[in-house]
Design a protein around this motif. Structure first.
Motif: not given
Length: 129
Positions: A18-20, A25-32
């Motif tokens: 579900g990485l946007s 988006r939170a998924s993007y910020r957390v993954s970055a």
């Protein structure tokens, strides 16, 4: 040693379901953030080709190498199927993001011997170490 410290130290590869590709988006910020901390991020999103400069896979089963941790940014209803797929690919742990509760996923993961974290933010927990 804290439980999370041990988990982070044993993790190298993180598949993010579900990485946007939207930086808001939170998924993007957390993954970055995790990418910048030296973890290998593998985006799982059927609607993108590349996110954060990483090749995207449509589903977990398409990833051609071992995954240590599956980080889930999907609704609670989607989590049991994702957890079953995580078990099937041999992931060591599953992390369901803050605000998502799935007791069924926890049962699936624990019965399969996976580490399981739910309703917590990967980035926040990592920053606290």
């Amino acid at each position: 040693m804290s439980h999370f410290k041990k988990l982070f130290e044993s993790t190298k590869t993180i598949a993010v379901v579900g990485l946007s590709n939207n930086p808001e988006r939170a998924s993007y910020r957390v993954s970055a953030y995790m990418l910048n901390q030296g973890y290998q991020i593998i985006p799982v999103n059927p609607f993108a080709d590349e996110i954060l400069g990483q090749k995207v896979f449509a589903q977990l089963s398409e990833i051609p190498f071992k995954i240590d941790l599956v980080n889930v940014f999907r609704t609670a209803q989607d989590c049991p199927a994702i957890t079953q797929e995580s078990v099937a690919i041999g992931a060591k742990s599953i992390w369901i993001q803050l605000g998502i509760i799935s007791p069924e996923s926890e049962l699936i993961a624990r019965n399969a011997g996976l580490e399981f974290v739910m309703d917590r933010c990967l980035k926040i927990e990592h920053q606290q170490l």
